[in-house]
Each structure stands twice: as structure tokens, then as C-alpha cells.
Design a protein around this motif. Structure first.
Motif, PDB file in Angstrom:
ATOM      1  N   TYR A 363      36.119  46.089  40.648  1.00  0.00           N
ATOM      2  CA  TYR A 363      37.476  45.635  41.283  1.00  0.00           C
ATOM      3  C   TYR A 363      37.490  44.439  41.130  1.00  0.00           C
ATOM      4  O   TYR A 363      38.840  43.820  40.696  1.00  0.00           O
ATOM      5  CB  TYR A 363      37.136  45.888  42.783  1.00  0.00           C
ATOM      6  CG  TYR A 363      38.245  45.389  43.694  1.00  0.00           C
ATOM      7  CD1 TYR A 363      39.487  45.987  43.666  1.00  0.00           C
ATOM      8  CD2 TYR A 363      37.885  44.245  44.640  1.00  0.00           C
ATOM      9  CE1 TYR A 363      40.604  45.591  44.435  1.00  0.00           C
ATOM     10  CE2 TYR A 363      39.158  43.705  45.070  1.00  0.00           C
ATOM     11  CZ  TYR A 363      40.373  44.360  45.066  1.00  0.00           C
ATOM     12  OH  TYR A 363      41.334  43.907  46.067  1.00  0.00           O
ATOM     13  N   MET A 364      36.745  43.467  40.948  1.00  0.00           N
ATOM     14  CA  MET A 364      36.950  41.979  40.893  1.00  0.00           C
ATOM     15  C   MET A 364      37.186  41.645  39.511  1.00  0.00           C
ATOM     16  O   MET A 364      38.023  40.982  39.227  1.00  0.00           O
ATOM     17  CB  MET A 364      35.346  41.154  40.834  1.00  0.00           C
ATOM     18  CG  MET A 364      35.018  41.336  42.375  1.00  0.00           C
ATOM     19  SD  MET A 364      33.295  40.315  42.784  1.00  0.00           S
ATOM     20  CE  MET A 364      33.681  38.673  42.191  1.00  0.00           C
ATOM     21  N   ALA A 365      36.705  42.449  38.501  1.00  0.00           N
ATOM     22  CA  ALA A 365      37.133  42.246  36.865  1.00  0.00           C
ATOM     23  C   ALA A 365      38.512  42.764  36.775  1.00  0.00           C
ATOM     24  O   ALA A 365      39.448  42.369  35.952  1.00  0.00           O
ATOM     25  CB  ALA A 365      36.185  43.195  36.172  1.00  0.00           C
ATOM     26  N   TYR A 366      38.935  43.730  37.675  1.00  0.00           N
ATOM     27  CA  TYR A 366      40.468  44.353  37.598  1.00  0.00           C
ATOM     28  C   TYR A 366      41.366  43.231  38.112  1.00  0.00           C
ATOM     29  O   TYR A 366      42.398  43.154  37.429  1.00  0.00           O
ATOM     30  CB  TYR A 366      40.710  45.582  38.230  1.00  0.00           C
ATOM     31  CG  TYR A 366      41.976  46.100  38.478  1.00  0.00           C
ATOM     32  CD1 TYR A 366      42.438  46.587  37.166  1.00  0.00           C
ATOM     33  CD2 TYR A 366      42.589  45.907  39.586  1.00  0.00           C
ATOM     34  CE1 TYR A 366      43.701  47.230  37.340  1.00  0.00           C
ATOM     35  CE2 TYR A 366      43.886  46.215  39.863  1.00  0.00           C
ATOM     36  CZ  TYR A 366      44.345  46.794  38.650  1.00  0.00           C
ATOM     37  OH  TYR A 366      45.700  47.354  38.804  1.00  0.00           O
ATOM     38  N   ARG A 367      40.890  42.715  39.276  1.00  0.00           N
ATOM     39  CA  ARG A 367      41.691  41.498  39.695  1.00  0.00           C
ATOM     40  C   ARG A 367      42.049  40.549  38.923  1.00  0.00           C
ATOM     41  O   ARG A 367      43.036  39.725  38.630  1.00  0.00           O
ATOM     42  CB  ARG A 367      41.269  40.963  41.327  1.00  0.00           C
ATOM     43  CG  ARG A 367      41.275  42.166  42.081  1.00  0.00           C
ATOM     44  CD  ARG A 367      42.652  42.386  42.707  1.00  0.00           C
ATOM     45  NE  ARG A 367      43.291  41.251  43.222  1.00  0.00           N
ATOM     46  CZ  ARG A 367      43.210  40.602  44.455  1.00  0.00           C
ATOM     47  NH1 ARG A 367      42.295  41.204  45.345  1.00  0.00           N
ATOM     48  NH2 ARG A 367      43.595  39.443  44.835  1.00  0.00           N
ATOM     49  N   LYS A 368      40.862  40.045  38.013  1.00  0.00           N
ATOM     50  CA  LYS A 368      40.847  38.972  37.349  1.00  0.00           C
ATOM     51  C   LYS A 368      41.230  39.121  35.674  1.00  0.00           C
ATOM     52  O   LYS A 368      41.353  38.579  34.860  1.00  0.00           O
ATOM     53  CB  LYS A 368      39.610  38.180  37.344  1.00  0.00           C
ATOM     54  CG  LYS A 368      38.927  37.755  38.531  1.00  0.00           C
ATOM     55  CD  LYS A 368      37.718  36.832  38.614  1.00  0.00           C
ATOM     56  CE  LYS A 368      37.691  36.355  40.074  1.00  0.00           C
ATOM     57  NZ  LYS A 368      36.395  35.657  40.153  1.00  0.00           N
ATOM     58  N   LYS A 369      41.660  40.715  35.630  1.00  0.00           N
ATOM     59  CA  LYS A 369      42.050  40.930  34.367  1.00  0.00           C
ATOM     60  C   LYS A 369      40.770  40.880  33.272  1.00  0.00           C
ATOM     61  O   LYS A 369      41.268  40.179  32.083  1.00  0.00           O
ATOM     62  CB  LYS A 369      43.117  40.303  33.780  1.00  0.00           C
ATOM     63  CG  LYS A 369      44.668  40.802  34.638  1.00  0.00           C
ATOM     64  CD  LYS A 369      45.977  40.004  34.194  1.00  0.00           C
ATOM     65  CE  LYS A 369      47.024  40.446  34.988  1.00  0.00           C
ATOM     66  NZ  LYS A 369      48.247  39.818  34.409  1.00  0.00           N
ATOM     67  N   GLN A 370      39.609  41.139  33.657  1.00  0.00           N
ATOM     68  CA  GLN A 370      38.550  40.775  32.650  1.00  0.00           C
ATOM     69  C   GLN A 370      37.578  42.118  32.776  1.00  0.00           C
ATOM     70  O   GLN A 370      36.530  42.156  32.358  1.00  0.00           O
ATOM     71  CB  GLN A 370      37.570  39.823  33.580  1.00  0.00           C
ATOM     72  CG  GLN A 370      37.980  38.441  33.626  1.00  0.00           C
ATOM     73  CD  GLN A 370      37.001  37.584  34.562  1.00  0.00           C
ATOM     74  OE1 GLN A 370      36.195  37.982  35.231  1.00  0.00           O
ATOM     75  NE2 GLN A 370      37.528  36.134  34.239  1.00  0.00           N
ATOM     76  N   LYS A 373      35.407  42.742  29.397  1.00  0.00           N
ATOM     77  CA  LYS A 373      34.129  41.966  29.432  1.00  0.00           C
ATOM     78  C   LYS A 373      33.025  43.088  29.701  1.00  0.00           C
ATOM     79  O   LYS A 373      31.836  43.044  29.305  1.00  0.00           O
ATOM     80  CB  LYS A 373      34.138  40.866  30.440  1.00  0.00           C
ATOM     81  CG  LYS A 373      32.577  40.359  30.554  1.00  0.00           C
ATOM     82  CD  LYS A 373      32.807  39.308  31.630  1.00  0.00           C
ATOM     83  CE  LYS A 373      31.290  38.810  31.871  1.00  0.00           C
ATOM     84  NZ  LYS A 373      31.474  37.620  32.931  1.00  0.00           N
ATOM     85  N   ARG A 413      27.344  38.895  38.397  1.00  0.00           N
ATOM     86  CA  ARG A 413      27.958  38.523  39.355  1.00  0.00           C
ATOM     87  C   ARG A 413      27.387  37.685  40.367  1.00  0.00           C
ATOM     88  O   ARG A 413      27.550  36.961  41.366  1.00  0.00           O
ATOM     89  CB  ARG A 413      28.764  39.357  40.099  1.00  0.00           C
ATOM     90  CG  ARG A 413      30.099  40.174  39.240  1.00  0.00           C
ATOM     91  CD  ARG A 413      30.789  39.195  38.273  1.00  0.00           C
ATOM     92  NE  ARG A 413      31.322  38.192  39.336  1.00  0.00           N
ATOM     93  CZ  ARG A 413      32.351  37.310  38.938  1.00  0.00           C
ATOM     94  NH1 ARG A 413      32.501  37.064  37.385  1.00  0.00           N
ATOM     95  NH2 ARG A 413      33.011  36.443  39.645  1.00  0.00           N
ATOM     96  N   ASN A 418      25.344  32.515  37.030  1.00  0.00           N
ATOM     97  CA  ASN A 418      26.515  31.563  36.564  1.00  0.00           C
ATOM     98  C   ASN A 418      25.904  30.196  36.622  1.00  0.00           C
ATOM     99  O   ASN A 418      26.976  28.935  36.536  1.00  0.00           O
ATOM    100  CB  ASN A 418      27.691  31.848  37.356  1.00  0.00           C
ATOM    101  CG  ASN A 418      28.095  33.186  37.264  1.00  0.00           C
ATOM    102  OD1 ASN A 418      28.261  33.542  35.907  1.00  0.00           O
ATOM    103  ND2 ASN A 418      28.494  34.031  38.234  1.00  0.00           N
TER     104      ASN A 418
END
Length: 426
Positions: A363-370, A373, A413, A418
Motif C-alpha cells: 500500500y505504501m509503495a503504491y501511494r508513493k508510486k514505488q 521496487k 521498511r 534506512n
């Protein structure tokens, strides 16, 4: 990216301890008598008595279906060379250790060293990763050869070896197509000589399958390169869960799509019968077929308890070994749990956290268009799940190859992954 001397040392220690723990579990808890595992050993023993590898010419005529060929061959070789299955289980313990190393290498290639180290830690502390080497089931060798194929396929000079290893994995369990499709998707996403890479990988895969099939054809007269259980399992599951059986009886000559004349058919013929019967049943029951998929999905992902059978006391004497760690039994016994059930609950909590983390990261990757990855974890899980829903039946151990990719996504994540400083840097 090269590992420093200290990183190599840490990695060797972690993998060594993890492998040693596999051997200790095998020594303390012994062989785990899963039904399929016992059957593989029995079939292998029949092959030794017949003086032929699996499947023997007699087995093709008499058995209901051709089972997972690679897994049975491993048991056959162990019994043939050592008169015991124990050497194979020891080998599986080392293969499990090597799989942990491959999980680290794949995560490092895709997401960097911090994420790779966190993924490895998540992998080696996961309770369900202990005990797989105590049986001859297909998951451990299938994952080993699939991940080895991925390691080779991620490197330019070893792509051909990647295709060969994935074909061997498919010989063990017919799901190699999931990893081939995933790597092709990865090549296309990178767009760096993607067609050339795909041709090498798929060419090596197809050539190895052709080699397997040709060798079996020369010996048996049939081109066999993988298990022939798919149509049987799909037709059986579909029929067992068919709510309108009464109206479907006229579709089949004998009223039952699973019927075959054992005197007039062999294992290859029966596979064709179940395929034809399913293709007759499907157009009349498309809605029923689709309505069965949610239950298949539920059965596939509801738990990750099976490897807990390793730790059940007196497991050799139990008629239904899995009962103590089943979801129904855990619910009925709450809160008065045995030690094995406590371990199972801990493992379940860990497993559900991984599932939630996997969904959250998507979901987070979808929101950030990632999403690109995570093309490998998402493709393996999505395509593998779709394949199980379309042509398989729900069983919890079928999701086992996806678990390391849940861990990679979760690790990517975790805030520590990070941070600027490397946890293993000099």
C-alpha cells in the motif's frame, strides 16, 4: 557490492549457527511422519525393489497418478546409496542453511546490505524455519533450487545456470513457472537487454525440461518432466465442493468425474481423463469454480503451523499428527496450551505480522508510486497465489516459498534499514 571481512565473518556465524540448529532439531526430534513424506519413502523403496528409478514401468500402469518426481528421486538415491533416509535429512539441513544465505544475497542485491541483514535476522528467528529437514516433503528442496536459480539469474554470467536450477525445482514440485515468470518480469522492468536475458533464462529452462522428459521417454515411453497431479487435485477439489452435484451427474458417463477403469488406464491416461472431465465441468459451473476461490485463498494463508509438527511428542504414534497444532484445536484448548501449542501461537503471531507488513508495504509503495521496487516479491506472491487459485487447492504449506519475500518487504521498511550507518560496517 562486496562484503567486508567482518560482514563475511558475521554472515558465516549466523548461517553456521542456523544450520547447526537444523541438525540439532533433527537429532532431538527425529523424522516427522507426514503422510506425503511417508508415501515418497514407500514409493522410493518400491523403485529399489523393482530396480528402476521413479516412476517404474509397473508404477505407471498401477498407481493413480505420477507424484513429485524430484522429491521421490532424492529419497530413492538416499535409500539406494545408504539404506537409510537419514543422510538425505542431513543434506536437507545443510540446504536449509544455504537457503538462508541465498535469502540474504537476494535481499542484498535488490535492497542493499541493511535490508539484507534484517531479512536474514527475520528468517533465522522465524520458528517455522526449524524442522523442515525432518521430513522428505518437497518445499525445502523446491525453495533451495528456486532460490539458487534466482541467484544465478540475477548475475549476467550465470543466467543459463539459473534456468537449469529452476527446471530442477520444477522437477521437485511443479511450480517452477512462478520463478521463471518473475525473473522475466524483473528483466522487463529493468529494460537492460531484457529480451536477451529472457531468452537465455527461458531457453535453459526449456532445454533442461526437454532433457528430463527425453530421459523418461527413453525409459518409459512417456515424455514426463514433472508431477502429474494437477488435474486430479483440481477436479477432485472442484467436485468435492460442487454444490450442484446432482445436476452435474449427467455430464459424465459414470456420474463421477473421478471415475476411471483401473484395468484399461494407466497414470498418464488418468491424468488426461481428469483434464477432459474438468474442461467438461467448467463451462457448466463457472460461477461455482470462481466461488470456490475465496476458500482456497483462506486455506492457503490462514496459518503457518505445519512445521510445528516437528516438535510434537510421540508423533510417530499419532494417527492424525497435525491435530494438536491445527487452528481448530488451538481455539478449543485456549488458554490451556501445551508447550508445542505455545510455540505455534508465537509462530502464528509472527506469521500474521509478516502478512500485515507485506500488505502495508504494498500500500505504501503504491501511494508513493514505488511498486516497481518490489517487482520480484509482488510478482512471486501474486502470480503464485493466482496459480494456486486457478489450478490448485488450498493448503497452508503452499505459501511457504513466499515467506522470505514477505520478510524482505517488511525489512525494507523497518526504520533501522534506512539508517545511514551500517549495522555491520567496520
Amino acid at each position: 557490492m562486496q562484503d567486508s571481512h567482518r560482514e563475511v565473518t558475521y554472515l558465516a556465524v549466523v548461517i553456521g549457527v542456523f544450520t547447526l540448529m537444523q541438525l540439532i532439531v533433527l537429532l532431538l526430534f527425529g523424522y516427522t511422519p507426514y503422510h506425503d513424506s511417508n508415501c515418497y519413502i514407500d514409493i522410493a523403496q518400491q523403485c529399489i525393489e523393482a530396480g528402476e528409478p521413479y516412476p517404474t514401468t509397473r508404477q505407471i500402469q498401477e498407481v493413480e497418478f505420477i507424484w513429485n518426481m524430484g522429491a521421490i528421486h532424492f529419497s530413492y538415491l538416499s535409500l539406494l546409496l545408504f539404506k537409510s533416509i537419514t543422510p538425505l535429512l542431513v543434506l536437507y539441513a545443510f540446504m536449509k542453511g544455504m537457503t538462508a544465505w541465498m535469502v540474504y544475497r537476494i535481499a542484498r542485491h535488490l535492497y542493499g546490505k541493511r535490508t539484507a541483514w534484517i531479512t536474514l535476522i527475520l528468517y533465522v528467528i522465524y520458528p517455522a524455519n526449524y524442522g523442515e529437514c525432518t521430513s522428505t516433503l518437497t518445499e525445502l528442496p523446491f525453495i533451495f533450487f528456486s532460490f539458487l536459480g534466482m541467484i544465478f539469474a540475477l548475475r549476467d554470467k550465470t543466467i543459463l545456470l539459473g534456468g537449469i536450477c529452476m527446471a530442477i525445482a520444477n522437477w521437485v514440485r511443479p511450480m517452477g513457472i512462478v520463478f521463471i515468470v518473475t525473473m522475466c518480469a524483473y528483466y522487463l522492468f529493468r529494460r537492460n537487454e531484457s529480451k536477451k536475458r529472457m531468452s537465455y533464462l527461458c531457453g535453459a529452462y526449456i532445454a533442461t525440461i526437454f532433457l528430463f522428459g527425453s530421459l523418461y521417454y527413453l525409459r518409459t515411453g512417456y515424455f514426463i518432466y514433472q508431477a502429474k497431479t494437477g488435474w486430479m487435485a483440481l477436479m477432485q477439489y472442484s467436485w468435492d465442493h460442487d454444490k450442484d452435484k446432482q445436476t452435474d451427474y449427467p455430464l459424465f458417463e459414470h456420474g463421477n468425474p473421478m471415475y476411471y477403469d483401473e484395468n484399461q488406464t494407466n497414470a498418464i491416461d488418468r491424468d488426461h481423463i481428469w483434464q477432459q472431465n474438468f474442461l467438461v465441468w467448467l463451462p457448466h459451473n463457472l460461477g461455482e469454480y470462481l466461488s470456490q476461490m475465496p476458500e482456497k485463498l483462506w486455506r492457503t494463508y490462514i496459518s503457518d503451523n505445519m512445521n510445528m509438527c516437528t516438535f510434537i511428542p510421540h508423533k510417530q504414534e499419532r494417527e492424525y499428527m497435525y491435530e494438536e497444532v491445527s487452528m481448530e484445536k488451538l481455539y478449543a484448548d485456549f488458554p490451556h496450551y501445551s508447550p508445542v501449542q505455545v510455540l505455534t501461537i508465537i509462530n502464528l503471531a509472527y506469521y500474521y505480522c509478516l502478512l500485515i507488513a507485506f500488505c502495508v508495504v504494498i500500500y505504501m509503495a503504491y501511494r508513493k508510486k514505488q511498486l516497481g521496487k518490489y517487482v520480484i516479491p509482488i510478482t512471486i506472491t501474486a502470480f503464485g497465489t493466482i496459480l494456486l487459485l486457478l489450478v490448485g487447492h488450498g493448503e497452508t504449506r503452499f505459501h511457504t516459498p513466499f515467506i522470505p519475500f514477505f520478510m524482505m518487504m517488511a525489512a525494507s521498511r523497518i526504520p533501522l534499514a534506512n539508517r545511514k550507518n551500517n549495522i555491520c560496517a567496520n
